[in-house]
Design a protein around this motif. Structure first.
Motif, mmCIF file in Angstrom:
data_model
loop_
_atom_site.group_PDB
_atom_site.id
_atom_site.type_symbol
_atom_site.label_atom_id
_atom_site.label_comp_id
_atom_site.label_asym_id
_atom_site.label_seq_id
_atom_site.Cartn_x
_atom_site.Cartn_y
_atom_site.Cartn_z
ATOM 1 N N ASN A 253 -5.048 -2.053 15.861
ATOM 2 C CA ASN A 253 -5.366 -0.796 15.187
ATOM 3 C C ASN A 253 -5.618 0.349 16.172
ATOM 4 N N GLN A 254 -5.729 0.029 17.448
ATOM 5 C CA GLN A 254 -5.902 1.010 18.521
ATOM 6 C C GLN A 254 -5.153 0.459 19.738
ATOM 7 N N PRO A 255 -3.824 0.583 19.751
ATOM 8 C CA PRO A 255 -3.005 -0.113 20.746
ATOM 9 C C PRO A 255 -2.986 0.490 22.148
ATOM 10 N N ARG A 256 -3.737 1.567 22.368
ATOM 11 C CA ARG A 256 -3.752 2.188 23.692
ATOM 12 C C ARG A 256 -5.170 2.612 24.037
ATOM 13 N N SER A 257 -5.572 2.358 25.286
ATOM 14 C CA SER A 257 -6.897 2.794 25.724
ATOM 15 C C SER A 257 -6.921 4.307 25.888
ATOM 16 N N ALA A 258 -8.079 4.913 25.744
ATOM 17 C CA ALA A 258 -8.215 6.368 25.864
ATOM 18 C C ALA A 258 -7.792 6.853 27.248
ATOM 19 N N CYS A 259 -8.021 6.043 28.283
ATOM 20 C CA CYS A 259 -7.662 6.437 29.645
ATOM 21 C C CYS A 259 -6.170 6.257 29.925
ATOM 22 N N GLY A 260 -5.449 5.586 29.018
ATOM 23 C CA GLY A 260 -4.017 5.378 29.180
ATOM 24 C C GLY A 260 -3.647 4.228 30.103
ATOM 25 N N ALA A 261 -4.627 3.472 30.579
ATOM 26 C CA ALA A 261 -4.352 2.383 31.519
ATOM 27 C C ALA A 261 -3.879 1.106 30.835
ATOM 28 N N ILE A 262 -4.216 0.926 29.570
ATOM 29 C CA ILE A 262 -3.905 -0.330 28.877
ATOM 30 C C ILE A 262 -3.228 -0.034 27.553
ATOM 31 N N GLU A 263 -2.183 -0.824 27.276
ATOM 32 C CA GLU A 263 -1.460 -0.651 26.023
ATOM 33 C C GLU A 263 -1.024 -2.009 25.493
ATOM 34 N N LEU A 264 -1.176 -2.206 24.200
ATOM 35 C CA LEU A 264 -0.680 -3.398 23.512
ATOM 36 C C LEU A 264 0.749 -3.104 23.087
ATOM 37 N N ILE A 265 1.702 -3.875 23.603
ATOM 38 C CA ILE A 265 3.113 -3.636 23.315
ATOM 39 C C ILE A 265 3.735 -4.859 22.659
ATOM 40 N N GLY A 266 4.890 -4.677 22.058
ATOM 41 C CA GLY A 266 5.605 -5.781 21.449
ATOM 42 C C GLY A 266 5.356 -5.836 19.959
ATOM 43 N N SER A 267 5.738 -6.957 19.371
ATOM 44 C CA SER A 267 5.547 -7.149 17.938
ATOM 45 C C SER A 267 5.049 -8.559 17.689
ATOM 46 N N LYS A 268 4.412 -8.755 16.541
ATOM 47 C CA LYS A 268 3.896 -10.082 16.205
ATOM 48 C C LYS A 268 5.005 -11.130 16.201
ATOM 49 N N GLU A 269 6.184 -10.745 15.724
ATOM 50 C CA GLU A 269 7.278 -11.699 15.620
ATOM 51 C C GLU A 269 7.791 -12.141 16.995
ATOM 52 N N LYS A 270 7.848 -11.204 17.942
ATOM 53 C CA LYS A 270 8.401 -11.513 19.260
ATOM 54 C C LYS A 270 7.325 -11.681 20.318
ATOM 55 N N GLY A 271 6.090 -11.476 19.961
ATOM 56 C CA GLY A 271 4.989 -11.613 20.907
ATOM 57 C C GLY A 271 4.484 -10.275 21.405
ATOM 58 N N GLU A 272 3.186 -10.167 21.469
ATOM 59 C CA GLU A 272 2.535 -8.957 21.978
ATOM 60 C C GLU A 272 1.987 -9.232 23.370
ATOM 61 N N LYS A 273 1.953 -8.186 24.187
ATOM 62 C CA LYS A 273 1.428 -8.263 25.542
ATOM 63 C C LYS A 273 0.634 -6.998 25.823
ATOM 64 N N PHE A 274 -0.298 -7.113 26.722
ATOM 65 C CA PHE A 274 -1.006 -5.934 27.213
ATOM 66 C C PHE A 274 -0.369 -5.520 28.534
ATOM 67 N N THR A 275 -0.005 -4.247 28.656
ATOM 68 C CA THR A 275 0.365 -3.714 29.963
ATOM 69 C C THR A 275 -0.902 -3.086 30.529
ATOM 70 N N VAL A 276 -1.152 -3.346 31.786
ATOM 71 C CA VAL A 276 -2.359 -2.850 32.433
ATOM 72 C C VAL A 276 -1.974 -2.170 33.732
ATOM 73 N N LYS A 277 -2.267 -0.882 33.811
ATOM 74 C CA LYS A 277 -2.063 -0.119 35.049
ATOM 75 C C LYS A 277 -3.387 -0.143 35.794
ATOM 76 N N LEU A 278 -3.498 -1.065 36.722
ATOM 77 C CA LEU A 278 -4.763 -1.312 37.411
ATOM 78 C C LEU A 278 -5.310 -0.072 38.111
ATOM 79 N N ASP A 279 -4.438 0.743 38.670
ATOM 80 C CA ASP A 279 -4.874 1.928 39.405
ATOM 81 C C ASP A 279 -5.382 3.048 38.493
ATOM 82 N N ARG A 280 -5.193 2.929 37.185
ATOM 83 C CA ARG A 280 -5.653 3.954 36.241
ATOM 84 C C ARG A 280 -6.923 3.552 35.495
#
Length: 185
Positions: free
Chosen positions: A63-90
């Motif tokens: 319900n909130q797929p992106r962090s306010a700082c923009g460093a983390i995002e939930l990507i993908g779909s339930k059918e194909k699998g979701e992953k978190f992308t994490v920009k460590l430097d942000r």
């Protein structure tokens, strides 16, 4: 690739010294219980030194797929699998841990628990090279838990590390969120 057991940790900074972005992939064997699909939801808490989120903006989920700082995002779909992308430097300096968990949707009504989930794991991937850096397969010993912490990524002495947690909670999303200072209506 490093394989962890419950309680172990590893330095991501040493495994991939120049990595600035990681993928956090959680998975399990897709299955049904009593003919109904198990609906599991990924969730990530960005916690400060006190182990609590600073506010709702430090929570990333469907319900909130992106962090306010923009460093983390939930990507993908339930059918194909979701992953978190994490920009460590942000990730803001005030954030010390990224707690990665999973909850069972509507667990009380559907009478579901992690004892019915098989093959659960968390893995860290370097998206630049597509290499799997580390993996933790959860033990299958959870008969009453309806929410789980799979792992934690944390800062220690200038390094990013992953700890294999495998901690279960009864009470689903509400119990897990309460652990990190998030109120669920």
């Amino acid at each position: 690739m490093v394989i962890l057991t419950k309680g172990q940790n590893v330095s991501l900074s040493r495994l991939a010294p120049n990595v600035q972005c990681i993928l956090i992939d959680q998975g399990w064997d897709r299955r049904t219980a009593a003919g109904v699909d198990m609906d599991l939801d990924e969730i990530l808490f960005m916690t400060a030194a006190d182990g609590k989120v600073r506010g709702d903006e430090d929570l990333v989920f469907y319900n909130q797929p992106r962090s306010a700082c923009g460093a983390i995002e939930l990507i993908g779909s339930k059918e194909k699998g979701e992953k978190f992308t994490v920009k460590l430097d942000r990730i803001p300096d005030a954030i010390q841990r990224l707690v990665v968990g999973v909850t069972i949707y509507d667990d009380a009504v559907r009478v579901r628990n992690f004892g019915q989930v098989r093959g659960a794991y968390i893995r860290i991937i370097d998206p630049a090279s597509a290499l799997e850096l580390v993996r933790f397969a959860l033990p299958e010993e959870y008969s009453t838990e309806t929410a789980m912490i799979f792992g934690e990524i944390y800062r220690r002495q200038g390094e990013w590390k992953l700890k294999a947690v495998g901690q279960g909670f009864s009470g689903g999303l509400r119990a897990l969120c309460g652990q990190f200072g998030v109120s669920v209506a």
